[in-house]
Write a protein that holds these residues in place. Sequence first.
Motif, PDB file in Angstrom:
ATOM      1  N   GLU A  40      12.970   1.854 -15.904  1.00 27.70           N
ATOM      2  CA  GLU A  40      13.236   3.177 -15.323  1.00 27.70           C
ATOM      3  C   GLU A  40      14.638   3.666 -15.684  1.00 27.70           C
ATOM      4  O   GLU A  40      14.830   4.852 -15.958  1.00 27.70           O
ATOM      5  N   ARG A  41      15.597   2.761 -15.723  1.00 31.27           N
ATOM      6  CA  ARG A  41      16.967   3.152 -16.100  1.00 31.27           C
ATOM      7  C   ARG A  41      17.001   3.642 -17.548  1.00 31.27           C
ATOM      8  O   ARG A  41      17.701   4.607 -17.862  1.00 31.27           O
ATOM      9  N   TRP A  42      16.233   2.990 -18.429  1.00 36.45           N
ATOM     10  CA  TRP A  42      16.197   3.456 -19.809  1.00 36.45           C
ATOM     11  C   TRP A  42      15.546   4.830 -19.912  1.00 36.45           C
ATOM     12  O   TRP A  42      15.962   5.657 -20.730  1.00 36.45           O
ATOM     13  N   MET A  43      14.560   5.083 -19.080  1.00 39.18           N
ATOM     14  CA  MET A  43      13.944   6.416 -19.068  1.00 39.18           C
ATOM     15  C   MET A  43      14.987   7.446 -18.632  1.00 39.18           C
ATOM     16  O   MET A  43      15.077   8.531 -19.215  1.00 39.18           O
ATOM     17  N   GLN A  44      15.784   7.103 -17.638  1.00 38.05           N
ATOM     18  CA  GLN A  44      16.842   8.008 -17.191  1.00 38.05           C
ATOM     19  C   GLN A  44      17.887   8.193 -18.288  1.00 38.05           C
ATOM     20  O   GLN A  44      18.348   9.302 -18.536  1.00 38.05           O
ATOM     21  N   SER A  57       6.196   6.861 -23.636  1.00 40.89           N
ATOM     22  CA  SER A  57       7.251   6.522 -22.668  1.00 40.89           C
ATOM     23  C   SER A  57       6.668   6.441 -21.265  1.00 40.89           C
ATOM     24  O   SER A  57       6.892   5.459 -20.544  1.00 40.89           O
ATOM     25  N   PHE A  58       5.941   7.466 -20.897  1.00 39.81           N
ATOM     26  CA  PHE A  58       5.373   7.509 -19.552  1.00 39.81           C
ATOM     27  C   PHE A  58       4.271   6.471 -19.379  1.00 39.81           C
ATOM     28  O   PHE A  58       4.174   5.830 -18.338  1.00 39.81           O
ATOM     29  N   ARG A  59       3.432   6.305 -20.404  1.00 37.86           N
ATOM     30  CA  ARG A  59       2.317   5.354 -20.300  1.00 37.86           C
ATOM     31  C   ARG A  59       2.835   3.945 -20.020  1.00 37.86           C
ATOM     32  O   ARG A  59       2.270   3.215 -19.211  1.00 37.86           O
ATOM     33  N   LYS A  60       3.917   3.572 -20.674  1.00 40.49           N
ATOM     34  CA  LYS A  60       4.476   2.234 -20.475  1.00 40.49           C
ATOM     35  C   LYS A  60       4.877   2.020 -19.012  1.00 40.49           C
ATOM     36  O   LYS A  60       4.625   0.968 -18.439  1.00 40.49           O
ATOM     37  N   LEU A  61       5.481   3.030 -18.416  1.00 44.91           N
ATOM     38  CA  LEU A  61       5.898   2.901 -17.016  1.00 44.91           C
ATOM     39  C   LEU A  61       4.708   2.944 -16.068  1.00 44.91           C
ATOM     40  O   LEU A  61       4.626   2.150 -15.132  1.00 44.91           O
ATOM     41  N   VAL A  62       3.783   3.856 -16.307  1.00 39.89           N
ATOM     42  CA  VAL A  62       2.595   3.938 -15.449  1.00 39.89           C
ATOM     43  C   VAL A  62       1.833   2.618 -15.492  1.00 39.89           C
ATOM     44  O   VAL A  62       1.506   2.040 -14.447  1.00 39.89           O
ATOM     45  N   TRP A  77       5.198   8.172 -11.654  1.00 41.58           N
ATOM     46  CA  TRP A  77       5.447   8.360 -13.079  1.00 41.58           C
ATOM     47  C   TRP A  77       4.367   9.215 -13.723  1.00 41.58           C
ATOM     48  O   TRP A  77       4.654  10.011 -14.621  1.00 41.58           O
ATOM     49  N   LEU A  78       3.151   9.089 -13.265  1.00 43.09           N
ATOM     50  CA  LEU A  78       2.079   9.946 -13.760  1.00 43.09           C
ATOM     51  C   LEU A  78       2.387  11.397 -13.417  1.00 43.09           C
ATOM     52  O   LEU A  78       2.246  12.295 -14.255  1.00 43.09           O
ATOM     53  N   ASN A  79       2.853  11.642 -12.193  1.00 42.33           N
ATOM     54  CA  ASN A  79       3.222  13.004 -11.788  1.00 42.33           C
ATOM     55  C   ASN A  79       4.398  13.527 -12.603  1.00 42.33           C
ATOM     56  O   ASN A  79       4.414  14.708 -13.005  1.00 42.33           O
ATOM     57  N   LYS A  80       5.392  12.678 -12.863  1.00 42.28           N
ATOM     58  CA  LYS A  80       6.542  13.100 -13.665  1.00 42.28           C
ATOM     59  C   LYS A  80       6.108  13.452 -15.084  1.00 42.28           C
ATOM     60  O   LYS A  80       6.641  14.378 -15.704  1.00 42.28           O
ATOM     61  N   LEU A  86       3.214  16.996 -20.167  1.00 41.97           N
ATOM     62  CA  LEU A  86       2.370  16.101 -20.952  1.00 41.97           C
ATOM     63  C   LEU A  86       1.080  15.822 -20.204  1.00 41.97           C
ATOM     64  O   LEU A  86       1.096  15.586 -19.001  1.00 41.97           O
ATOM     65  N   LYS A  87      -0.008  15.824 -20.914  1.00 38.18           N
ATOM     66  CA  LYS A  87      -1.311  15.554 -20.311  1.00 38.18           C
ATOM     67  C   LYS A  87      -1.659  14.088 -20.505  1.00 38.18           C
ATOM     68  O   LYS A  87      -1.568  13.567 -21.623  1.00 38.18           O
ATOM     69  N   PRO A  88      -2.069  13.424 -19.434  1.00 34.60           N
ATOM     70  CA  PRO A  88      -2.485  12.025 -19.584  1.00 34.60           C
ATOM     71  C   PRO A  88      -3.705  11.926 -20.486  1.00 34.60           C
ATOM     72  O   PRO A  88      -4.590  12.766 -20.429  1.00 34.60           O
ATOM     73  N   ASP A  89      -3.711  10.916 -21.331  1.00 36.10           N
ATOM     74  CA  ASP A  89      -4.880  10.685 -22.165  1.00 36.10           C
ATOM     75  C   ASP A  89      -5.744   9.614 -21.506  1.00 36.10           C
ATOM     76  O   ASP A  89      -5.356   9.027 -20.492  1.00 36.10           O
ATOM     77  N   GLY A  90      -6.900   9.354 -22.067  1.00 33.69           N
ATOM     78  CA  GLY A  90      -7.806   8.378 -21.487  1.00 33.69           C
ATOM     79  C   GLY A  90      -7.218   6.992 -21.385  1.00 33.69           C
ATOM     80  O   GLY A  90      -7.542   6.235 -20.468  1.00 33.69           O
ATOM     81  N   ALA A  91      -6.332   6.632 -22.312  1.00 32.88           N
ATOM     82  CA  ALA A  91      -5.750   5.282 -22.321  1.00 32.88           C
ATOM     83  C   ALA A  91      -4.896   5.019 -21.106  1.00 32.88           C
ATOM     84  O   ALA A  91      -4.740   3.868 -20.688  1.00 32.88           O
ATOM     85  N   ILE A  92      -4.349   6.046 -20.490  1.00 32.18           N
ATOM     86  CA  ILE A  92      -3.458   5.832 -19.363  1.00 32.18           C
ATOM     87  C   ILE A  92      -4.231   5.402 -18.117  1.00 32.18           C
ATOM     88  O   ILE A  92      -3.668   4.805 -17.200  1.00 32.18           O
ATOM     89  N   TYR A  93      -5.511   5.651 -18.091  1.00 32.74           N
ATOM     90  CA  TYR A  93      -6.328   5.318 -16.926  1.00 32.74           C
ATOM     91  C   TYR A  93      -7.057   3.991 -17.074  1.00 32.74           C
ATOM     92  O   TYR A  93      -7.819   3.603 -16.209  1.00 32.74           O
ATOM     93  N   THR A  94      -6.825   3.274 -18.186  1.00 31.73           N
ATOM     94  CA  THR A  94      -7.536   2.010 -18.378  1.00 31.73           C
ATOM     95  C   THR A  94      -6.703   0.836 -17.928  1.00 31.73           C
ATOM     96  O   THR A  94      -5.552   0.910 -17.703  1.00 31.73           O
TER      97      THR A  94
END
Length: 94
Positions: A40-44, A57-62, A77-80, A86-94
């Motif tokens: 999270e610090r690296w994201m900041q 970036s977001f997928r890794k955190l989610v 993180w999904l909300n951020k 950015l729209k979540p893709d199918g991979a983020i929900y697996t």
Amino acid sequence: AELATCWFRELERSGVAPNITTYNTMISACVQAGQLEGAERWMQHMNDSFTRPDITSFRKLVDAFAEAGDADRAEQWLNKMEEAGLKPDGAIYT
């Protein structure tokens, strides 16, 4: 993650500007080491340096927070990600 951080600092000292791949690598290193707060610090840090996070970036955190059983943080993180346009893709929900 410590070795990756040393590498990142060396890049900065040599005048090489980090890009999205550099930051995603740092986030991955922290996730693999179980240092989710470090990720999270690296994201900041990325945001502070005006580098726009991408879906990776977001997928890794989610994914990391979901795997750690922290559904609330994963959802944050999904909300951020969505707030960043950015729209979540199918991979983020697996």
